[in-house]
Design a protein around this motif. Structure first.
Motif, PDB file in Angstrom:
ATOM      1  N   ALA A  37       0.760  -1.286   0.021  1.00 57.74           N
ATOM      2  CA  ALA A  37      -0.121   0.014   0.166  1.00 57.74           C
ATOM      3  C   ALA A  37       0.959   1.212   0.024  1.00 57.74           C
ATOM      4  CB  ALA A  37      -0.947  -0.011   1.220  1.00 57.74           C
ATOM      5  N   LYS A  38       1.953   1.309   0.625  1.00 62.43           N
ATOM      6  CA  LYS A  38       2.930   2.379   0.850  1.00 62.43           C
ATOM      7  C   LYS A  38       3.536   2.694  -0.544  1.00 62.43           C
ATOM      8  CE  LYS A  38       4.871   5.814   2.621  1.00 62.43           C
ATOM      9  NZ  LYS A  38       4.218   7.120   2.831  1.00 62.43           N
ATOM     10  N   VAL A  39       4.056   1.507  -0.999  1.00 63.01           N
ATOM     11  CA  VAL A  39       4.409   1.625  -2.313  1.00 63.01           C
ATOM     12  C   VAL A  39       3.648   2.226  -3.560  1.00 63.01           C
ATOM     13  CG1 VAL A  39       5.856   0.284  -4.345  1.00 63.01           C
ATOM     14  CG2 VAL A  39       6.387  -0.040  -2.149  1.00 63.01           C
ATOM     15  N   LYS A  40       2.360   1.636  -3.452  1.00 64.40           N
ATOM     16  CA  LYS A  40       1.001   2.090  -4.399  1.00 64.40           C
ATOM     17  C   LYS A  40       1.106   3.719  -4.212  1.00 64.40           C
ATOM     18  CE  LYS A  40      -1.680  -1.898  -4.507  1.00 64.40           C
ATOM     19  NZ  LYS A  40      -2.777  -2.432  -4.381  1.00 64.40           N
TER      20      LYS A  40
ATOM     21  N   LYS B 270       8.243   0.716 -11.223  1.00 67.81           N
ATOM     22  CA  LYS B 270       8.520  -0.368 -10.450  1.00 67.81           C
ATOM     23  C   LYS B 270       9.369  -0.405  -9.455  1.00 67.81           C
ATOM     24  CE  LYS B 270       8.136  -3.167 -14.882  1.00 67.81           C
ATOM     25  NZ  LYS B 270       7.129  -1.965 -15.245  1.00 67.81           N
ATOM     26  N   LEU B 271       9.383  -0.961  -8.197  1.00 69.25           N
ATOM     27  CA  LEU B 271      10.091  -0.747  -7.195  1.00 69.25           C
ATOM     28  C   LEU B 271      11.311  -1.783  -7.274  1.00 69.25           C
ATOM     29  CD1 LEU B 271      10.626   0.584  -4.389  1.00 69.25           C
ATOM     30  CD2 LEU B 271       9.654  -1.391  -3.241  1.00 69.25           C
ATOM     31  N   ARG B 272      12.725  -1.292  -7.143  1.00 70.72           N
ATOM     32  CA  ARG B 272      13.688  -2.118  -7.503  1.00 70.72           C
ATOM     33  C   ARG B 272      14.084  -2.373  -5.636  1.00 70.72           C
ATOM     34  NH1 ARG B 272      17.203  -4.129 -10.663  1.00 70.72           N
ATOM     35  NH2 ARG B 272      16.238  -2.900 -12.375  1.00 70.72           N
ATOM     36  N   VAL B 273      14.115  -3.605  -5.321  1.00 65.01           N
ATOM     37  CA  VAL B 273      14.923  -3.908  -4.041  1.00 65.01           C
ATOM     38  C   VAL B 273      16.190  -4.670  -4.415  1.00 65.01           C
ATOM     39  CG1 VAL B 273      14.396  -5.219  -1.955  1.00 65.01           C
ATOM     40  CG2 VAL B 273      12.285  -4.256  -3.114  1.00 65.01           C
ATOM     41  N   PHE B 274      17.027  -3.970  -3.629  1.00 64.34           N
ATOM     42  CA  PHE B 274      18.337  -4.405  -4.083  1.00 64.34           C
ATOM     43  C   PHE B 274      19.425  -4.680  -2.750  1.00 64.34           C
ATOM     44  CE2 PHE B 274      18.473  -0.062  -4.464  1.00 64.34           C
ATOM     45  CZ  PHE B 274      19.520   0.337  -3.751  1.00 64.34           C
ATOM     46  N   VAL B 275      20.355  -5.501  -2.808  1.00 66.03           N
ATOM     47  CA  VAL B 275      21.329  -5.728  -1.733  1.00 66.03           C
ATOM     48  C   VAL B 275      22.751  -4.958  -2.354  1.00 66.03           C
ATOM     49  CG1 VAL B 275      22.685  -7.315  -0.366  1.00 66.03           C
ATOM     50  CG2 VAL B 275      20.185  -7.679  -0.721  1.00 66.03           C
ATOM     51  N   SER B 276      23.429  -4.366  -1.305  1.00 65.26           N
ATOM     52  CA  SER B 276      24.627  -3.749  -1.905  1.00 65.26           C
ATOM     53  C   SER B 276      25.660  -3.997  -0.871  1.00 65.26           C
ATOM     54  CB  SER B 276      24.525  -2.328  -2.510  1.00 65.26           C
ATOM     55  OG  SER B 276      24.059  -1.445  -1.451  1.00 65.26           O
TER      56      SER B 276
ATOM     57  N   PHE C  49      12.869   3.625  -7.188  1.00 63.84           N
ATOM     58  CA  PHE C  49      12.042   3.061  -8.433  1.00 63.84           C
ATOM     59  C   PHE C  49      12.804   3.181  -9.682  1.00 63.84           C
ATOM     60  CE2 PHE C  49       8.980   5.266  -5.446  1.00 63.84           C
ATOM     61  CZ  PHE C  49       8.096   4.083  -5.587  1.00 63.84           C
ATOM     62  N   ASP C  50      12.702   2.290 -10.602  1.00 62.96           N
ATOM     63  CA  ASP C  50      13.432   1.851 -11.512  1.00 62.96           C
ATOM     64  C   ASP C  50      12.584   1.275 -12.737  1.00 62.96           C
ATOM     65  OD1 ASP C  50      15.678   1.523 -13.294  1.00 62.96           O
ATOM     66  OD2 ASP C  50      16.717   0.248 -11.779  1.00 62.96           O
ATOM     67  N   GLU C  51      13.301   0.994 -13.908  1.00 56.86           N
ATOM     68  CA  GLU C  51      12.710  -0.038 -14.931  1.00 56.86           C
ATOM     69  C   GLU C  51      13.254  -1.325 -14.931  1.00 56.86           C
ATOM     70  OE1 GLU C  51      13.311   1.990 -18.730  1.00 56.86           O
ATOM     71  OE2 GLU C  51      12.397   3.818 -18.204  1.00 56.86           O
TER      72      GLU C  51
ATOM     73  N   VAL D  68      11.145  -5.300  -9.247  1.00 57.23           N
ATOM     74  CA  VAL D  68      12.327  -5.815  -9.859  1.00 57.23           C
ATOM     75  C   VAL D  68      13.400  -6.186  -8.827  1.00 57.23           C
ATOM     76  CG1 VAL D  68      11.563  -4.989 -12.152  1.00 57.23           C
ATOM     77  CG2 VAL D  68      12.941  -3.533 -10.588  1.00 57.23           C
ATOM     78  N   VAL D  69      14.073  -7.188  -9.087  1.00 57.28           N
ATOM     79  CA  VAL D  69      15.347  -7.553  -8.456  1.00 57.28           C
ATOM     80  C   VAL D  69      16.254  -8.225  -9.251  1.00 57.28           C
ATOM     81  CG1 VAL D  69      16.043  -9.132  -6.342  1.00 57.28           C
ATOM     82  CG2 VAL D  69      13.854  -8.304  -6.230  1.00 57.28           C
TER      83      VAL D  69
END
Length: 114
Positions: free
Chosen positions: A19-22, A34-40, A53-55, A71-72
């Protein structure tokens, strides 16, 4: 996994997180985000989580969960398998939190792990 790199969600978004992302996407005025979730690398425990936010890029996994698209990248997906993303609002503030069963150690900041 099919040719479009779509698969069942390797990570889970709670209703509150979705809901928060929306809401954030609505505020940006671009329903294609699209929401990008990543690890760095970095953080006080060796790795840290990130959101932006990313493509969708080549090699990404596209996850549709809770009415949002996430997207991951392949490397991050390894660390995020079976993780749960939540959005929490409490006296300390508001933000996304990740519960990750693959983390052997986490930090008090909530965004760093090993």
């Amino acid at each position: 996994m099919n040719a479009m790199n779509e698969m069942p969600a390797p990570l889970v978004f709670t209703d509150a997180a979705a809901a928060k992302v929306k809401t954030l996407i609505d505020e940006e005025g671009n329903p294609d985000l699209k929401l990008r979730v990543f690890v760095s690398g970095g953080g006080c425990s060796g790795f840290q989580y990130g959101f932006t936010f990313d493509e969708k890029k080549e090699g990404d996994t596209l996850i549709e969960t809770g009415g949002i698209q996430v997207v991951v990248d392949a490397q991050s997906a390894t660390y995020l398998k079976d993780a749960k993303v939540d959005f929490v609002e409490d006296m300390r503030g508001a933000g996304f939190s990740i519960t990750n069963p693959n983390a052997t150690r986490t930090c008090g900041c909530g965004s760093s792990f090993s």
